[in-house]
Design an enzyme around this catalytic site. Structure first.
Site, PDB file in Angstrom:
ATOM      1  N   ASP A  29      -7.538   1.672   1.385  1.00  0.00           N
ATOM      2  CA  ASP A  29      -7.639   1.503  -0.263  1.00  0.00           C
ATOM      3  C   ASP A  29      -6.763   2.871  -0.690  1.00  0.00           C
ATOM      4  O   ASP A  29      -7.002   3.942  -0.383  1.00  0.00           O
ATOM      5  CB  ASP A  29      -9.184   1.354  -0.670  1.00  0.00           C
ATOM      6  CG  ASP A  29      -9.004   0.537  -2.108  1.00  0.00           C
ATOM      7  OD1 ASP A  29      -9.352  -0.481  -2.187  1.00  0.00           O
ATOM      8  OD2 ASP A  29      -8.445   1.292  -3.117  1.00  0.00           O
ATOM      9  N   HIS A  93      -9.270 -10.061  -0.189  1.00  0.00           N
ATOM     10  CA  HIS A  93      -9.447  -8.590   0.575  1.00  0.00           C
ATOM     11  C   HIS A  93     -10.919  -8.406   0.685  1.00  0.00           C
ATOM     12  O   HIS A  93     -11.556  -8.600  -0.085  1.00  0.00           O
ATOM     13  CB  HIS A  93      -8.785  -7.674   0.068  1.00  0.00           C
ATOM     14  CG  HIS A  93      -8.831  -7.472  -1.640  1.00  0.00           C
ATOM     15  ND1 HIS A  93      -8.131  -8.182  -2.541  1.00  0.00           N
ATOM     16  CD2 HIS A  93      -9.737  -6.770  -2.170  1.00  0.00           C
ATOM     17  CE1 HIS A  93      -8.552  -7.741  -3.668  1.00  0.00           C
ATOM     18  NE2 HIS A  93      -9.496  -6.921  -3.682  1.00  0.00           N
TER      19      HIS A  93
HETATM   20  P1  5GP Z   1     -10.409  -5.636  -6.136  1.00  0.00           P
HETATM   21  O1  5GP Z   1      -9.497  -7.009  -6.353  1.00  0.00           O
HETATM   22  O2  5GP Z   1     -11.350  -5.884  -5.234  1.00  0.00           O
HETATM   23  O3  5GP Z   1     -11.390  -5.755  -7.539  1.00  0.00           O
HETATM   24  O4  5GP Z   1      -9.647  -4.267  -6.168  1.00  0.00           O
HETATM   25  C1  5GP Z   1      -8.635  -4.276  -5.606  1.00  0.00           C
HETATM   26  C2  5GP Z   1      -8.535  -2.894  -4.764  1.00  0.00           C
HETATM   27  O5  5GP Z   1      -7.302  -2.956  -4.177  1.00  0.00           O
HETATM   28  C3  5GP Z   1      -8.975  -1.677  -5.320  1.00  0.00           C
HETATM   29  O6  5GP Z   1      -9.885  -1.038  -4.458  1.00  0.00           O
HETATM   30  C4  5GP Z   1      -7.544  -0.950  -5.181  1.00  0.00           C
HETATM   31  O7  5GP Z   1      -7.881   0.692  -5.154  1.00  0.00           O
HETATM   32  C5  5GP Z   1      -6.752  -1.470  -4.228  1.00  0.00           C
HETATM   33  N1  5GP Z   1      -5.341  -1.412  -4.455  1.00  0.00           N
HETATM   34  C6  5GP Z   1      -4.698  -1.873  -5.506  1.00  0.00           C
HETATM   35  N2  5GP Z   1      -3.356  -1.571  -5.582  1.00  0.00           N
HETATM   36  C7  5GP Z   1      -3.221  -1.010  -4.150  1.00  0.00           C
HETATM   37  C8  5GP Z   1      -2.107  -0.616  -3.364  1.00  0.00           C
HETATM   38  O8  5GP Z   1      -0.925  -0.750  -3.901  1.00  0.00           O
HETATM   39  N3  5GP Z   1      -2.263   0.061  -2.282  1.00  0.00           N
HETATM   40  C9  5GP Z   1      -3.668  -0.080  -1.730  1.00  0.00           C
HETATM   41  N4  5GP Z   1      -3.683   0.736  -0.599  1.00  0.00           N
HETATM   42  N5  5GP Z   1      -4.667  -0.281  -2.440  1.00  0.00           N
HETATM   43  C10 5GP Z   1      -4.709  -1.007  -3.491  1.00  0.00           C
END
Ligand code: 5GP
Length: 130
Positions: A29, A93
Site C-alpha cells: 500500500d 482489494h
Molecule cells: P480503500 O479503497 O480500501 O478505502 O483504500 C484504498 C487503499 O489503496 C488505500 O489504503 C490507499 O493507500 C491505497 N492506494 C490508493 N492508490 C494507490 C496506488 O496508486 N498505489 C498503491 N500502492 N496503493 C494505493
C-alpha cells in the site's frame, strides 16, 4: 476506463510488487498503516468483493492467505490483520496489515512514511518469505 489498480497490474503505474499469478496480484500500500501493509487484488475489475464470482473470491482468499503467512514471517508483528473497505478505489482489494496492537489497523490513523529504499527492502523481505 482501467482502474488505478489495473494500471498497477499492467505496469503503467509503478508499485512494490510482492507476488503475482495468473489471476491475483499483491503489492505494498502506498500509504501504509504499518510496515508491510499490503494490498491483495484480483486482476479482474470488480468493485465490490462480494460481487466476485465464487471461484475468484475463494482464489483471492487463498492467495491472500499465502501473502499473510509470508508477512507474518518477514515483519515482526503479533498477527496480520485483514480488512476490506473499498471506499476509495473501485477495484476489490484486501488489506493485510501486520499488527502489534489493534491501534495499528485503525484506518483513521496518520499513515506511515517510508523511503523508496525502505519500501524496496520491505518488499524484498516479504517476497523472500513466500
Ligand atoms: P480503500 O479503497 O480500501 O478505502 O483504500 C484504498 C487503499 O489503496 C488505500 O489504503 C490507499 O493507500 C491505497 N492506494 C490508493 N492508490 C494507490 C496506488 O496508486 N498505489 C498503491 N500502492 N496503493 C494505493
Amino acid at each position: 476506463m482501467a482502474t488505478i489498480f489495473s494500471k498497477i497490474v499492467n505496469g503503467e503505474i509503478p508499485s512494490y510488487k510482492i507476488a503475482e499469478d495468473e489471476n491475483f496480484f499483491a503489492f505494498l500500500d502506498i500509504n501504509p498503516l504499518a510496515k508491510g501493509h499490503t494490498l491483495v487484488i484480483p486482476k479482474t475489475e470488480v468493485d465490490y468483493i462480494f460481487d466476485l464470482d465464487e471461484e475468484t473470491y475463494m482464489g483471492l482468499q487463498a492467495f491472500a492467505r499465502k501473502i499473510a503467512i509470508a508477512l507474518n514471517k518477514a515483519i515482526p508483528c503479533k498477527k496480520v490483520g485483514v480488512a476490506v473497505l473499498g471506499l476509495e478505489v473501485p477495484h476489490t482489494h484486501i488489506h493485510l496489515v501486520p499488527m502489534q496492537s489493534e491501534q495499528d489497523i485503525n484506518f483513521a490513523n496518520p499513515k506511515k512514511k517510508f523511503s523508496p529504499e525502505e519500501l524496496e527492502a520491505i518488499k524484498n523481505q516479504i517476497a523472500k518469505a513466500l
